[in-house]
Design a protein around this motif. Structure first.
Motif, PDB file in Angstrom:
ATOM      1  N   ASP A 142       0.894  -1.273   0.073  1.00 43.98           N
ATOM      2  CA  ASP A 142       0.144  -0.018   0.136  1.00 43.98           C
ATOM      3  C   ASP A 142       0.908   1.279  -0.019  1.00 43.98           C
ATOM      4  O   ASP A 142       0.460   2.289  -0.241  1.00 43.98           O
ATOM      5  CB  ASP A 142      -0.815   0.068   1.239  1.00 43.98           C
ATOM      6  CG  ASP A 142      -2.094  -0.667   1.002  1.00 43.98           C
ATOM      7  OD1 ASP A 142      -2.268  -1.395  -0.182  1.00 43.98           O
ATOM      8  OD2 ASP A 142      -2.926  -1.214   2.023  1.00 43.98           O
ATOM      9  N   GLU A 143       2.144   1.342   0.411  1.00 43.83           N
ATOM     10  CA  GLU A 143       3.119   2.191   0.273  1.00 43.83           C
ATOM     11  C   GLU A 143       3.266   2.700  -0.930  1.00 43.83           C
ATOM     12  O   GLU A 143       3.494   3.657  -1.331  1.00 43.83           O
ATOM     13  CB  GLU A 143       4.406   2.135   1.023  1.00 43.83           C
ATOM     14  CG  GLU A 143       4.101   1.580   2.838  1.00 43.83           C
ATOM     15  CD  GLU A 143       3.938   2.676   3.446  1.00 43.83           C
ATOM     16  OE1 GLU A 143       4.841   3.934   3.361  1.00 43.83           O
ATOM     17  OE2 GLU A 143       3.196   2.975   4.437  1.00 43.83           O
ATOM     18  N   VAL A 144       3.334   1.776  -1.955  1.00 44.10           N
ATOM     19  CA  VAL A 144       3.440   2.085  -3.315  1.00 44.10           C
ATOM     20  C   VAL A 144       2.293   2.517  -3.860  1.00 44.10           C
ATOM     21  O   VAL A 144       2.460   3.554  -4.599  1.00 44.10           O
ATOM     22  CB  VAL A 144       4.064   0.808  -3.853  1.00 44.10           C
ATOM     23  CG1 VAL A 144       4.098   0.747  -5.566  1.00 44.10           C
ATOM     24  CG2 VAL A 144       5.325   0.120  -3.362  1.00 44.10           C
ATOM     25  N   LEU A 145       1.215   1.696  -3.667  1.00 42.40           N
ATOM     26  CA  LEU A 145      -0.006   2.199  -4.402  1.00 42.40           C
ATOM     27  C   LEU A 145      -1.260   1.440  -3.385  1.00 42.40           C
ATOM     28  O   LEU A 145      -0.750   0.273  -3.545  1.00 42.40           O
ATOM     29  CB  LEU A 145       0.010   1.767  -5.753  1.00 42.40           C
ATOM     30  CG  LEU A 145      -0.657   2.518  -6.822  1.00 42.40           C
ATOM     31  CD1 LEU A 145      -0.359   4.069  -6.834  1.00 42.40           C
ATOM     32  CD2 LEU A 145      -0.482   1.904  -8.182  1.00 42.40           C
ATOM     33  N   THR A 146      -2.142   1.786  -3.389  1.00 41.03           N
ATOM     34  CA  THR A 146      -3.516   1.086  -2.863  1.00 41.03           C
ATOM     35  C   THR A 146      -4.341   0.550  -3.930  1.00 41.03           C
ATOM     36  O   THR A 146      -3.968   0.740  -4.894  1.00 41.03           O
ATOM     37  CB  THR A 146      -4.217   2.000  -1.983  1.00 41.03           C
ATOM     38  OG1 THR A 146      -4.985   2.770  -2.651  1.00 41.03           O
ATOM     39  CG2 THR A 146      -3.425   2.789  -0.848  1.00 41.03           C
ATOM     40  N   THR A 147      -4.884  -0.512  -3.626  1.00 38.95           N
ATOM     41  CA  THR A 147      -5.929  -1.113  -4.872  1.00 38.95           C
ATOM     42  C   THR A 147      -6.914  -0.082  -5.055  1.00 38.95           C
ATOM     43  O   THR A 147      -7.212   0.071  -6.244  1.00 38.95           O
ATOM     44  CB  THR A 147      -6.454  -2.302  -4.252  1.00 38.95           C
ATOM     45  OG1 THR A 147      -7.165  -2.200  -2.820  1.00 38.95           O
ATOM     46  CG2 THR A 147      -5.738  -3.441  -4.144  1.00 38.95           C
TER      47      THR A 147
END
Ligand code: HEM
Length: 422
Positions: free
Chosen positions: A229-234
């Motif tokens: 989630d730190e990269v990108l959340t769904t």
């Protein structure tokens, strides 16, 4: 002053108003009818686009007018997290990095990855057009609006049976944010927007379930995220898809319609392209400058900004008039003339400038260049229906033709006078 963007005068010929604003004594104008500051000069628009600390994006996708309470309560249910176009740093930096890694955005990568899709879709539409030779066809629904939509749904891996829904929802989003819908329409469009957002969430959930091995954008974004989630959340993946499905076609359909209009409205120009299709990229580029598909874009100031004698306060909504900036005589020679051979054409701001520069610019150019080249080659006799007069959909940001009726002829019928002039 008042801009009156929905008046017949502005909708028919906004360039006349841009010229008055550019040539007037004031460097910046307050449009009382919209509650927006208008920025028109090329240098000022470029600085505002580039200075994302002072000119913020957070409200870029909020309706430009007060929506009715019933529509607002539906809009409030749309819990899409802001990404790229609607985000500021640090969210913008992070989500843009993800988009750059998963969506081809250089001319070479776009041609490699999306070129086959674009060529296949162009071939299908041109074949369908040729099958209707001898008839009048409206190129807006039958070509300009359809091609970019089919391309973007292919890139995103959206099922073919949902294309009509995506079209309805995204047209609705453009009308809800930048148009002038009645309160009843606002409620209907807001409900459509909520359905659209839920659809994008389901698309992502489905790919997650599948294990997302595919080549489509959503699968690539989920692989890039790699469960972190730190990269990108769904939900951010769903939000990127939500934005791409709209940004990927409403804009390029404008570019296609404007390019076809510019090419066909002067017979000699069209005939020169028929004789020499290598002139297509220059025509597309001049179309971007002369009549951009997005001719105004919003920012909100985070601090007071002084331009000339005027200070725009902090927290003010500004309309960056990209269309006007592209006609600024300080940058463009004979700025109000359509001239595909100009040397200064590349300085237009139609894809923005700076940190939010359009991620789809190379794709839009590729689509327009392939489509026009195929049309001048396969349908050289194409011509505008003689009685046609341009009119545009009421909108503050997107300049979209209502119709572009043409007579489909596959053989060129040269007119002696225009051929001689060419
Ligand atoms: C003629 C076609 C197009 C035009 C005129 C156009 C115009 C623009 C403009 C003016 C911006 C800057 C927004 C800003 O500064 O806030 C922008 C950003 C963006 N465009 Fe396009 N666009 C076009 C095609 C596309 C396509 C084909 C896609 C994708 C499939 C796309 C996706 C995006 C995205 C995701 C952003 C946000 C980038 C960011 O904020 O970092 N656009 N576009």
């Amino acid at each position: 002053m008042e801009l009156r963007p929905f008046s017949g005068t502005y909708l028919t010929n906004p360039a006349a108003i841009w010229r008055d604003l550019l040539d007037g004594p004031e460097r910046v104008h307050y449009a009382e009818d919209l509650g927006l500051w208008l920025i028109t000069q090329h240098a000022d628009v470029r600085n505002a686009l580039g200075d994302s600390d002072t000119f913020r994006n957070a409200l870029t996708l909020a309706p430009i007018y007060d929506v009715c309470p019933e529509a607002l309560s539906i809009v409030m249910e749309i819990d899409a997290p802001p990404t790229t176009a609607a985000a500021d740093a640090p969210t913008h930096t992070r989500t843009r990095r993800a988009l750059r890694a998963t969506f081809a955005n250089t001319a070479v990568r776009v041609n490699e990855q999306y070129g086959p899709i674009v060529r296949r879709r162009v071939d299908e539409l041109v074949e369908r057009l040729i099958a209707r030779r001898g008839t009048v066809v409206d190129l807006v629904p039958e070509f300009a609006a359809e091609l970019p939509l089919l391309v973007v749904v292919d890139i995103l891996g959206v099922p073919a049976e949902d294309v009509a829904l995506i079209k309805k929802w995204s047209d609705g989003q453009i009308a809800l944010i930048w148009g002038q819908p009645s309160p009843d329409e606002q409620v209907r469009l807001a409900q459509g927007l909520l359905d659209f957002w839920r659809y994008c969430q389901r698309l992502v959930a489905f790919r997650l379930q599948e294990g997302h091995p595919g080549d489509d954008f959503v699968s690539k974004a989920l692989r890039f995220r790699d469960g972190d989630d730190e990269v990108l959340t769904t939900d951010e993946v769903a939000s990127l898809a939500f934005n791409l499905l709209v940004a990927g076609h409403e804009t390029t359909s404008g570019l296609l319609a404007h390019s076809l209009d510019n090419a066909l409205s002067e017979r000699g120009r069209w005939e020169r392209l028929v004789d020499n299709p290598s002139g297509v990229p220059a025509l597309v580029e001049e179309t971007l400058r002369f009549g951009p598909a997005i001719d105004g874009w919003l920012r909100v100031t985070s601090a007071p900004v002084t331009l000339g004698e005027t200070t725009i306060p902090a927290g003010a909504r500004c309309l960056l008039l990209i269309g006007a900036a592209n006609r600024d005589s300080a940058v463009f020679a004979h700025a109000d003339a359509f001239d595909p051979h100009r040397r200064d054409g590349k300085d237009h701001l139609s894809f923005g400038y700076g940190p939010h520069f359009c991620i789809g610019a190379a794709l839009a150019r590729l689509e327009a260049q392939i489509a026009l080249t195929r049309l001048v080659t396969e349908v050289p006799g194409l011509r505008l229906a003689p009685e046609h007069l341009n009119s545009f959909k009421p909108n503050v940001a997107f300049r979209a033709h209502r119709a572009l009726p043409v007579i489909v002829e596959t053989f060129a019928q040269y007119d002696d006078t225009t051929a001689a002039a060419a």
